[in-house]
Design an enzyme around this catalytic site. Structure first.
Site, PDB file in Angstrom:
ATOM      1  N   GLY A  12     -15.178 -32.203  -6.496  1.00 19.44           N
ATOM      2  CA  GLY A  12     -15.663 -32.823  -5.361  1.00 19.44           C
ATOM      3  C   GLY A  12     -17.223 -32.385  -4.762  1.00 19.44           C
ATOM      4  N   ARG A  26     -35.688 -23.614  -9.866  1.00 18.04           N
ATOM      5  CA  ARG A  26     -36.801 -23.120  -9.677  1.00 18.04           C
ATOM      6  C   ARG A  26     -36.894 -21.650 -10.118  1.00 18.04           C
ATOM      7  NH1 ARG A  26     -39.785 -26.344  -5.170  1.00 18.04           N
ATOM      8  NH2 ARG A  26     -39.903 -28.406  -6.369  1.00 18.04           N
ATOM      9  N   ASP A 128     -14.149 -27.109   1.216  1.00 21.91           N
ATOM     10  CA  ASP A 128     -12.647 -26.691   1.362  1.00 21.91           C
ATOM     11  C   ASP A 128     -12.580 -25.338   2.032  1.00 21.91           C
ATOM     12  OD1 ASP A 128     -11.863 -29.295   0.869  1.00 21.91           O
ATOM     13  OD2 ASP A 128     -11.249 -28.620  -1.172  1.00 21.91           O
ATOM     14  N   ARG A 155     -12.875 -37.074  21.523  1.00 21.25           N
ATOM     15  CA  ARG A 155     -12.489 -36.546  22.943  1.00 21.25           C
ATOM     16  C   ARG A 155     -12.884 -37.189  24.297  1.00 21.25           C
ATOM     17  NH1 ARG A 155     -15.027 -32.046  23.524  1.00 21.25           N
ATOM     18  NH2 ARG A 155     -13.541 -30.794  22.426  1.00 21.25           N
ATOM     19  N   GLY A 171      -9.453 -30.062   3.158  1.00 23.17           N
ATOM     20  CA  GLY A 171      -9.435 -28.978   3.064  1.00 23.17           C
ATOM     21  C   GLY A 171      -8.587 -28.594   1.709  1.00 23.17           C
ATOM     22  N   GLU A 188      -6.272 -28.598  21.187  1.00 18.71           N
ATOM     23  CA  GLU A 188      -4.896 -28.478  21.677  1.00 18.71           C
ATOM     24  C   GLU A 188      -3.659 -27.837  20.889  1.00 18.71           C
ATOM     25  OE1 GLU A 188      -6.394 -30.884  23.292  1.00 18.71           O
ATOM     26  OE2 GLU A 188      -6.856 -29.314  24.954  1.00 18.71           O
ATOM     27  N   HIS A 217      -6.565 -35.471  28.297  1.00 22.87           N
ATOM     28  CA  HIS A 217      -6.545 -35.883  26.872  1.00 22.87           C
ATOM     29  C   HIS A 217      -5.814 -34.764  26.073  1.00 22.87           C
ATOM     30  CE1 HIS A 217     -10.266 -33.516  27.008  1.00 22.87           C
ATOM     31  NE2 HIS A 217      -9.521 -33.115  26.232  1.00 22.87           N
ATOM     32  N   GLU A 224      -5.173 -32.267   5.839  1.00 19.03           N
ATOM     33  CA  GLU A 224      -4.764 -32.996   5.055  1.00 19.03           C
ATOM     34  C   GLU A 224      -3.444 -32.585   4.283  1.00 19.03           C
ATOM     35  OE1 GLU A 224      -7.227 -34.325   1.996  1.00 19.03           O
ATOM     36  OE2 GLU A 224      -7.843 -32.444   1.465  1.00 19.03           O
TER      37      GLU A 224
HETATM   38  O1  F6P Z   1     -12.072 -30.691  -2.955  1.00 15.57           O
HETATM   39  C1  F6P Z   1     -12.820 -31.384  -2.042  1.00 15.57           C
HETATM   40  C2  F6P Z   1     -12.003 -32.497  -1.215  1.00 15.57           C
HETATM   41  O2  F6P Z   1     -12.719 -33.329  -0.630  1.00 15.57           O
HETATM   42  C3  F6P Z   1     -10.634 -32.145  -0.820  1.00 15.57           C
HETATM   43  O3  F6P Z   1     -10.891 -31.733   0.575  1.00 15.57           O
HETATM   44  C4  F6P Z   1      -9.865 -33.213  -0.949  1.00 15.57           C
HETATM   45  O4  F6P Z   1      -8.600 -33.121  -1.188  1.00 15.57           O
HETATM   46  C5  F6P Z   1     -10.188 -33.896  -2.225  1.00 15.57           C
HETATM   47  O5  F6P Z   1     -11.578 -33.433  -2.568  1.00 15.57           O
HETATM   48  C6  F6P Z   1     -10.658 -35.368  -2.230  1.00 15.57           C
HETATM   49  O6  F6P Z   1     -10.775 -35.802  -3.424  1.00 15.57           O
HETATM   50  P1  F6P Z   1     -11.522 -37.153  -3.952  1.00 15.57           P
HETATM   51  O7  F6P Z   1     -12.844 -37.235  -3.666  1.00 15.57           O
HETATM   52  O8  F6P Z   1     -11.181 -37.143  -5.569  1.00 15.57           O
HETATM   53  O9  F6P Z   1     -10.546 -38.356  -3.436  1.00 15.57           O
END
Ligand code: F6P
Length: 320
Positions: A12, A26, A128, A155, A171, A188, A217, A224
Site C-alpha cells: 500500500g 540523491r 499502519d 465532531r 491500520g 469518547e 456528541h 478497521e
Molecule cells: O497497509 C496499508 C493499508 O492501507 C491498510 O491500512 C489497509 O488495510 C490496506 O492497506 C488496504 O489495502 P488496499 O489499498 O489494497 O485496499
C-alpha cells in the site's frame, strides 16, 4: 563493491514515499552510484520494468503524496521461480543492490532477495505504523493528520445534532492510527485489535455520557477489521440517546501531501539505507528509535513483537 542500485516501492502506498525515493536517489548519485527506479514494486522487478534515475527524476516530488514509481502487491513473489526471475533481471541490468520501501510483506521480499545474493535494505513505508524495529513508519504522521482533520469536522456536525460519530480508520491489524487519532481528537471511545470489541461496554459508556454527563456528541474511533461500524451505528441509535452515524475514512488516509515530519524521517532513512549499501550491508531495515536513525537485520525486525502501547491506552482512559 556496489555500483548500481535499484529502488522500488511496494504494498500500500504511503505519503512520504516520494521523499524516500528522492533521498535514496540523491544520496546515491552524490556518492557516485547509478540508480534505477523500478516501477510497480516487485511486479515491475519481475517484468524488468525499470528506468535510470538522475537528479531531475526526483525534482519537485517532496511535497507529493503517493509514489512516482507506482506500487503493487505481488503474492506470487513467495515462489522460488519468481524470485529467481527477479534476480536474473537485476543481474542482466547489473544492479547489485536494492532499496525496498514498504511494509512487512515487502521486507520479506527484501530478505529473500538478500539471501539470493542481492543486498537489500528495507525502509518502513506504510500508514499502519505496524513495522517492528521503528517507532514510526513513513506515512503514519500524514495519515494521522488526515484522520484528525476529518474527526474534528465530524465532531462539529455531531454536536449540532446530538449524534455519535463512529469513525473507522485504517491500520490493518495495528491499532496505532486509531489510538493516536482518539487521543488527539479527545474521542469518547477507541476500539482496536488491542482493546477488543465489547458491544455492551460501548453502549453503556455512551448512555452514561448522554444521561449523566449530558454530552452533545460522542466520537468512537474504530480500527478497521475489528467490528462493523454500520451495525454498531444502528445499535447506538436503538440503545442510547445518541443518533449513530458511521463514517469509513478509507483510502483518503493514504493520500495527501506528506507532513514535514514524514518528509524528515523519509530523508534521514533514505540516507541511512544508501550508507548501509555502501558499507556492503544487506538484509537490514532502517528505522527511527527514540529520534535516532537505526538499522537492524530484517529477520530480527520481523520476529520482534510490536511496541506495547499500554501507556497510551492508559493515558486515553485517564483523559476520559
Ligand atoms: O497497509 C496499508 C493499508 O492501507 C491498510 O491500512 C489497509 O488495510 C490496506 O492497506 C488496504 O489495502 P488496499 O489499498 O489494497 O485496499
Amino acid at each position: 563493491m556496489v555500483r548500481k542500485i535499484g529502488i522500488l516501492t511496494s504494498g500500500g502506498d504511503a505519503p512520504g514515499m516520494n521523499a524516500a525515493i528522492r533521498s535514496v536517489t540523491r544520496v546515491a548519485l552524490n556518492n557516485g552510484l547509478e540508480v534505477y527506479g523500478i516501477h510497480d514494486g516487485y511486479k515491475g522487478l519481475l517484468e524488468g520494468n525499470m528506468v535510470p534515475m538522475n537528479r531531475q527524476s526526483v525534482s519537485d516530488i517532496l511535497s507529493r503524496g503517493g509514489t512516482i514509481l507506482g506500487s503493487a502487491r505481488l503474492p506470487s513473489f513467495r515462489e522460488d521461480a519468481v524470485q529467481e526471475e527477479c534476480v536474473r533481471n537485476l543481474n542482466d541490468n547489473k544492479i547489485d543492490a536494492l532499496v525496498v520501501i514498504g511494509g512487512d510483506g515487502s521486507y520479506r521480499g527484501a530478505l529473500a532477495l538478500t539471501q539470493r545474493g542481492i543486498n537489500c535494505i528495507g525502509m518502513p513505508g506504510t500508514i499502519d505504523n505496524d513495522i517492528p524495529g521503528t517507532d514510526f513508519t513513513i506515512g503514519f504522521d500524514t495519515a494521522l493528520h488526515t484522520c484528525v482533520e476529518c474527526v474534528d469536522k465530524l465532531r462539529d456536525t455531531s454536536s449540532s445534532h446530538h449524534r455519535c460519530s463512529i469513525v473507522e480508520v485504517m491500520g490493518n491489524h495495528c491499532g496505532d492510527l486509531a489510538l493516536y487519532t482518539a487521543i488527539s481528537c479527545g474521542a469518547e471511545m477507541v476500539i482496536t485489535p488491542e482493546t477488543g470489541y465489547d458491544e455492551l461496554e460501548v453502549l453503556e459508556r455512551l448512555r452514561y455520557l448522554d444521561e449523566a454527563v449530558h454530552k452533545k456528541h460522542a466520537i468512537v474511533i474504530v480500527s478497521e477489521k475489528t467490528t462493523d461500524v454500520q451495525a454498531l451505528s444502528s445499535k447506538i441509535s436503538q440503545n442510547t440517546g445518541f443518533s449513530g452515524r458511521a463514517t469509513v475514512l478509507g483510502h483518503i488516509q493514504r493520500g495527501g501531501t506528506p507532513t514535514p515530519s514524514d518528509r524528515m524521517i523519509a530523508s534521514k532513512m533514505g540516507e541511512k539505507a544508501v550508507d548501509l549499501l555502501l558499507e556492503g550491508i544487506g538484509g537490514h531495515c532502517v528505522g527511527i528509535i527514540d529520534n535516532e536513525i537505526t538499522s537492524i537485520p530484517i529477520q530480527e525486525a520481523l520476529e520482534r513483537p510490536r511496541k506495547s502501547r499500554k501507556k497510551l491506552y492508559r493515558l486515553f482512559e485517564r483523559l476520559f
